[in-house]
Structures are given as C-alpha cells and as structure tokens.
Design an enzyme around this catalytic site. Sequence first.
Site, short mmCIF file in Angstrom:
data_model
loop_
_atom_site.label_atom_id
_atom_site.label_comp_id
_atom_site.label_asym_id
_atom_site.label_seq_id
_atom_site.Cartn_x
_atom_site.Cartn_y
_atom_site.Cartn_z
N CYS A 22 7.04 -6.83 7.71
CA CYS A 22 8.09 -6.01 8.18
C CYS A 22 8.50 -7.14 9.39
CB CYS A 22 7.67 -4.61 8.79
SG CYS A 22 8.80 -3.92 9.62
N CYS A 82 7.54 -3.51 16.03
CA CYS A 82 6.99 -2.52 16.94
C CYS A 82 5.48 -2.64 17.39
CB CYS A 82 7.00 -1.03 16.06
SG CYS A 82 8.82 -0.69 15.72
N CYS A 131 0.13 2.88 8.77
CA CYS A 131 0.76 1.85 8.34
C CYS A 131 0.31 0.69 8.31
CB CYS A 131 2.05 1.58 9.20
SG CYS A 131 3.27 3.22 9.03
N CYS A 167 3.91 8.43 0.19
CA CYS A 167 4.36 7.68 1.17
C CYS A 167 4.29 6.25 0.57
CB CYS A 167 3.50 7.58 2.42
SG CYS A 167 3.82 6.52 3.77
N CYS A 190 2.39 -1.05 15.66
CA CYS A 190 2.32 -0.83 14.15
C CYS A 190 1.58 -2.16 13.83
CB CYS A 190 3.74 -0.86 13.45
SG CYS A 190 3.89 -0.48 11.97
N GLU A 229 0.86 -1.18 0.00
CA GLU A 229 -0.10 -0.12 0.00
C GLU A 229 0.96 1.24 -0.09
OE1 GLU A 229 -1.80 -1.36 3.73
OE2 GLU A 229 -1.63 0.61 4.20
N1 SAH Z 1 10.07 1.30 9.69
C1 SAH Z 1 10.24 2.64 9.57
C2 SAH Z 1 9.10 3.48 8.74
C3 SAH Z 1 7.83 2.97 8.68
S1 SAH Z 1 6.82 3.35 9.83
C4 SAH Z 1 10.16 3.21 10.97
O1 SAH Z 1 9.97 2.51 11.76
O2 SAH Z 1 10.40 4.24 11.04
C5 SAH Z 1 6.61 5.30 9.83
C6 SAH Z 1 6.35 5.79 11.21
O3 SAH Z 1 5.03 5.48 11.65
C7 SAH Z 1 7.28 5.13 12.28
O4 SAH Z 1 7.67 6.47 12.88
C8 SAH Z 1 6.28 4.22 12.94
O5 SAH Z 1 6.78 4.01 14.49
C9 SAH Z 1 5.12 5.18 13.17
N2 SAH Z 1 3.85 4.15 13.19
C10 SAH Z 1 3.62 3.13 12.90
N3 SAH Z 1 2.44 2.64 13.15
C11 SAH Z 1 1.77 3.58 13.76
C12 SAH Z 1 0.66 3.79 14.43
N4 SAH Z 1 -0.35 3.12 14.62
N5 SAH Z 1 0.40 5.44 15.17
C13 SAH Z 1 1.22 6.14 15.18
N6 SAH Z 1 2.28 5.84 14.25
C14 SAH Z 1 2.66 4.67 13.86
#
Ligand code: SAH
Length: 349
Positions: free
Chosen positions: A110, A114, A331, A103, A117, A90
């Site tokens: 992944c 985290c 994401c 984006c 996420c 996406e």
């Molecule tokens: N893997 C990379 C890029 C992808 S995520 C990274 O970790 O930076 C892009 C951003 O969105 C990151 O800062 C991630 O921590 C954040 N993110 C992911 N899921 C989220 C959510 N549910 N709410 C807020 N931020 C989120």
Amino acid sequence: MDIKSLTLDELKTEVSKLGEKPFRAKQLYDWMHVKLAAGYEEMTNLSAAFRARLKEEYPYTSLELVQVQTSAIDGTKKYLFALSDGNLVESVLMRYKHGNSVCISSQVGCRMGCKFCASTLDGLERNLWPSEMLDQIYRISADIGERISNVVVMGTGEPMDNYDNLLRFIRLLTDENGLNISQRNVTVSTCGLVPQMRKLADEKLQITLALSLHATTDEKRKKLMPIANRYSISELMDACQYYFEQTGRRLTFEYSLVGGVNDTAEDAQELIALAKKQCCHVNLIPVNPIKERDFVQSDQQAILVFKNKLEKKQIACTIRREMGRDIDGACGQLRRRHLIDGRKGGTQE
Ligand code: SAH
C-alpha cells in the site's frame, strides 16, 4: 487476458471466438464463480479439446495456499496466498453467528503510509486484479466447504487506489450468476480518496462505505495519515454526505483508538460533532500495536468511556471485537513477517 475477471457477456464473446456455443460460456462461468474450480482440469462437462484450448490461450488465476493460521481464541483463520508472480497476499476468515465473513486485500502492499499500519511499511508493489480479489474468497470458501456471506475490503491496500478493478470485483462478486453475495453484505473501507468516493456514490451500489477517520481535526489526522495532507475533513464529510444522498446507505466511520493520541474527552466531543451531521455508525477499533511503531492501545476503561460519551449523544457506536489477536490479525502483519523471514534466509513455504 484474465479470464476470471470477465463478465458473463464478455466471456460469451471470447468463447464464440473459439468456435464454441454461447451456453459453454455459462458452463465455464459456473465452474469459475459458483463451483469455484481451481483449474480447467476440474471442468469435466467441457470437452478435453476445449479445455486444452482454454489452457493455451487464457491463463487461469487461482491463488496458491502458502499458510493458514487458526486462532485458538475465536476460530478466526488467517490465510497467506501466493499470486502467479510469487507475490503474497493475506486474507482473514471470521466466523460469526450470522455467517462467515472474509476480509480481503485489494493491493500487494500500500502507498498510503498510515502511521499505525503494517501493510504500508514496504510501499505498494502492485494492484490486484478482480480475479485475485475474488479468488481469496473462493479459496477460503472451498477450504472450509461453507458459503461466505459477508465480504469486507479491509485487508492490505487502499481499494480506492485500485478503483476500476475494485468495481469489476464487486460486480462479479454480487452477480446473480456467480456467488451472488448481496451488495448489502459488502463493505469497502477507504482512508478517504475523495474523488473516488464520489465516483463510487454515482454507481449507486448498495454496499457499505467505511471511512477510516481516526482523527477529528486536520492537524491531528495529518499526524496519523499522510492522505490528510491531500483532502481535508470538511471535504471528506461532504463526500460522505453525497454518498448517503446517492445511495441511501448509512456510512461507517472507523476510529482506531491510540492511547494518548486520539482518545481524549476533547476527541470524543469533536467526533460527536462530526458524526451528528451524518447518517453514520462509528466503529471504534482498539489500535493493534505493530512492533515497527510505538503506538499503544487505549486502555479498556478509556475505550468504554469514549464509547459512552458517543452513545449519550445518540451516536450509533460499536467497539470492534479483536479477532485473531494471537495470529497476527492486524492488516499486513502475517505477510510482513513472512517477507522478513524470507529476507533472513528462511523459507517461504
Ligand atoms: N486502506 C483502507 C482499508 C485497509 S485498512 C483504509 O484505510 O480504510 C482497514 C482498517 O484498519 C482501516 O480503518 C485502517 O486504518 C485500520 N488499521 C490499520 N492498521 C491498524 C492497526 N494496527 N490497528 C488498528 N487499526 C488499523
């Protein structure tokens, strides 16, 4: 061989192998990276015989549009694309006064884990090729008939976990013979893979590096991000310093505010102490709750209080506008919903 991932020089070599003149390589490159052709058949100034040879020997990467959702709130568009092997990725188009920003995803799934996420819930399927990252931008630009001026690598995946393909993607994206997007308009976000951050610094590109910090002590960070078990905040801060020294580029610290977890007055003080030592900008992100986890967003008042604390200490700070909230903007949510519907026996089309 993935023809859309080749540099112009590499393409010249391939084209000469087929017995064609070098200027044909430039024409082909132009069709792929400027005119954004979806297939060889569109390349009408190349002979039919040449196109047939290309089709035989070089599969052409072009993503297939599966679904588009448009936000009724802010016009943000979320695209779901199918890759040649049927995997789904996406991408999101955000329209700002200063231009169109896309984006993109860098991996299918992944493996960083985290906690907040959605992209990581099913683990990593595979890396994306440079052409598959480029084509997310190309197909969106073709869809809206407008130029894309900004690219952020903040969709599904950890770009630094797909380092070589990421670098080739950036070089092609910012190539003057291609879309020629300014390096300054490209942002790569990482959860903090220290060796790759340092390697990227050595490339001395003019792109922005965004670090997903999200917590101010190792102990707290480990609760949100497993990668914190591997690299400490102190190592991360050294890598950020190094990135600034090598490139002169201000860093971005992303900080997703989770209610009652990382949004206290103490968190703000600790974040100030970290940010003070860096040339950085802090981007506060109200966490976008996903249904698989019970994290809640900090309330609006707490977010403003947090921001004010930072600004009082002269930390440059913005609250990320929540775009596309009504269309699974966070994401991995759209892809995930699609996969789950598929498993339940729903259709993918
Ligand atoms: N893997 C990379 C890029 C992808 S995520 C990274 O970790 O930076 C892009 C951003 O969105 C990151 O800062 C991630 O921590 C954040 N993110 C992911 N899921 C989220 C959510 N549910 N709410 C807020 N931020 C989120």
